[in-house]
Each structure stands twice: as C-alpha cells, then as structure tokens.
Design a protein around this motif. Sequence first.
Motif, mmCIF file in Angstrom:
data_model
loop_
_atom_site.group_PDB
_atom_site.id
_atom_site.type_symbol
_atom_site.label_atom_id
_atom_site.label_comp_id
_atom_site.label_asym_id
_atom_site.label_seq_id
_atom_site.Cartn_x
_atom_site.Cartn_y
_atom_site.Cartn_z
ATOM 1 N N TYR A 51 0.825 -1.211 0.000
ATOM 2 C CA TYR A 51 0.000 0.000 0.000
ATOM 3 C C TYR A 51 0.858 1.260 0.000
ATOM 4 N N GLY A 52 2.151 1.095 -0.212
ATOM 5 C CA GLY A 52 3.056 2.233 -0.151
ATOM 6 C C GLY A 52 3.442 2.574 1.277
ATOM 7 N N ALA A 53 3.271 1.599 2.160
ATOM 8 C CA ALA A 53 3.592 1.804 3.576
ATOM 9 C C ALA A 53 4.525 0.705 4.061
ATOM 10 N N GLU A 54 5.351 1.065 5.006
ATOM 11 C CA GLU A 54 6.279 0.128 5.638
ATOM 12 C C GLU A 54 5.916 0.047 7.113
ATOM 13 N N LEU A 55 5.758 -1.146 7.632
ATOM 14 C CA LEU A 55 5.455 -1.329 9.048
ATOM 15 C C LEU A 55 6.756 -1.198 9.837
ATOM 16 N N ALA A 56 6.935 -0.054 10.467
ATOM 17 C CA ALA A 56 8.180 0.258 11.175
ATOM 18 C C ALA A 56 8.300 -0.468 12.501
ATOM 19 N N GLY A 57 7.176 -0.821 13.096
ATOM 20 C CA GLY A 57 7.205 -1.514 14.371
ATOM 21 C C GLY A 57 5.825 -1.718 14.934
ATOM 22 N N VAL A 58 5.784 -2.534 15.975
ATOM 23 C CA VAL A 58 4.560 -2.837 16.705
ATOM 24 C C VAL A 58 4.844 -2.571 18.178
ATOM 25 N N VAL A 59 3.880 -1.949 18.844
ATOM 26 C CA VAL A 59 3.959 -1.779 20.292
ATOM 27 C C VAL A 59 2.853 -2.621 20.899
ATOM 28 N N ASP A 60 3.226 -3.510 21.803
ATOM 29 C CA ASP A 60 2.238 -4.344 22.490
ATOM 30 C C ASP A 60 2.847 -4.847 23.787
ATOM 31 N N VAL A 61 2.031 -4.903 24.820
ATOM 32 C CA VAL A 61 2.510 -5.393 26.120
ATOM 33 C C VAL A 61 2.413 -6.911 26.222
ATOM 34 N N MET A 62 1.716 -7.541 25.280
ATOM 35 C CA MET A 62 1.564 -8.990 25.292
ATOM 36 C C MET A 62 2.905 -9.634 24.927
ATOM 37 N N PRO A 63 3.477 -10.457 25.812
ATOM 38 C CA PRO A 63 4.798 -11.029 25.530
ATOM 39 C C PRO A 63 4.843 -11.917 24.295
ATOM 40 N N ASN A 64 3.753 -12.549 23.941
ATOM 41 C CA ASN A 64 3.757 -13.464 22.792
ATOM 42 C C ASN A 64 2.924 -12.928 21.632
ATOM 43 N N VAL A 65 2.940 -11.624 21.450
ATOM 44 C CA VAL A 65 2.126 -11.025 20.375
ATOM 45 C C VAL A 65 2.517 -11.571 19.006
ATOM 46 N N ASP A 66 3.766 -11.973 18.835
ATOM 47 C CA ASP A 66 4.192 -12.530 17.546
ATOM 48 C C ASP A 66 3.659 -13.940 17.316
ATOM 49 N N VAL A 67 3.159 -14.587 18.358
ATOM 50 C CA VAL A 67 2.497 -15.884 18.206
ATOM 51 C C VAL A 67 1.037 -15.655 17.825
ATOM 52 N N VAL A 68 0.404 -14.683 18.475
ATOM 53 C CA VAL A 68 -0.981 -14.341 18.182
ATOM 54 C C VAL A 68 -1.096 -13.769 16.770
ATOM 55 N N CYS A 69 -0.112 -12.974 16.368
ATOM 56 C CA CYS A 69 -0.086 -12.355 15.034
ATOM 57 C C CYS A 69 1.215 -12.789 14.346
ATOM 58 N N PRO A 70 1.223 -13.966 13.717
ATOM 59 C CA PRO A 70 2.461 -14.535 13.170
ATOM 60 C C PRO A 70 3.130 -13.702 12.084
ATOM 61 N N GLU A 71 2.398 -12.784 11.459
ATOM 62 C CA GLU A 71 3.003 -11.923 10.435
ATOM 63 C C GLU A 71 4.138 -11.084 11.029
ATOM 64 N N ILE A 72 4.059 -10.785 12.309
ATOM 65 C CA ILE A 72 5.127 -10.023 12.978
ATOM 66 C C ILE A 72 6.442 -10.780 12.862
ATOM 67 N N ARG A 73 6.407 -12.050 13.190
ATOM 68 C CA ARG A 73 7.625 -12.869 13.129
ATOM 69 C C ARG A 73 8.017 -13.131 11.669
ATOM 70 N N MET A 74 7.040 -13.436 10.820
ATOM 71 C CA MET A 74 7.317 -13.768 9.418
ATOM 72 C C MET A 74 8.012 -12.618 8.684
ATOM 73 N N HIS A 75 7.710 -11.377 9.053
ATOM 74 C CA HIS A 75 8.268 -10.208 8.370
ATOM 75 C C HIS A 75 9.318 -9.477 9.215
ATOM 76 N N ASN A 76 9.760 -10.111 10.306
ATOM 77 C CA ASN A 76 10.800 -9.539 11.176
ATOM 78 C C ASN A 76 10.485 -8.119 11.616
ATOM 79 N N ILE A 77 9.251 -7.891 12.022
ATOM 80 C CA ILE A 77 8.829 -6.566 12.481
ATOM 81 C C ILE A 77 9.240 -6.411 13.940
ATOM 82 N N PRO A 78 9.957 -5.345 14.269
ATOM 83 C CA PRO A 78 10.377 -5.172 15.663
ATOM 84 C C PRO A 78 9.184 -4.901 16.576
#
Length: 95
Positions: A26-53
């Motif tokens: 979409y012409g956007a880059e996901l620079a990062g995610v802020v979340d207090v959930m320790p396993n947010v990358d398990v709940v939202c696997p795209e975070i891990r798949m795309h190496n989003i900090p």
Amino acid sequence: MKIRVLVVGAGGFGSGYVRALTGKDYGAELAGVVDVMPNVDVVCPEIRMHNIPVYRSISDFYKENNADLAILASPIHLHTSMSVECMKNGSHVLC
C-alpha cells in the motif's frame, strides 16, 4: 519513499492492520509494533514472518525509530495519552 507506520496493539483488532500492511504493498512500511503482550508474535504470526520489531512501550519505539503514522488499536481509554505521545514524536494518529 514509503510511509512508515507504527501499530500500537497488535494482539487483537490491530492484527488486522498488521496483516493488511504485510499482505499487500500500500506504499507503507510497518516500522514496528507496540504491544505489552509477551507473545504477540504468536498471536499475530506476520510479525515474526516479516521480522517486524516489537516494543513494549511507545516511548521505547520512538527512542530508536520514527513513524509517519501511528495506528492505535489499543483499548480506547488509552488513546488520549498515546495519541499525545505519538504526535509529540511527529506522527499522525489514527484511532
């Protein structure tokens, strides 16, 4: 140049924004995610798949990063203080 986006709260409703931003250009880059959930990358696997900090706080993100747009998908009662912090750091805000 792509718009840099921060998603705050990716463990619930915000995971849809993460999926959308990583699923199509979409012409956007996901620079990062802020979340207090320790396993947010398990709940939202795209975070891990795309190496989003992942950061535990908005201030941690802005210490080493920047965003043109912050998408707040966090609980509504937190939006005011989070919006102010993001805008003080130069980001537009979508709640």
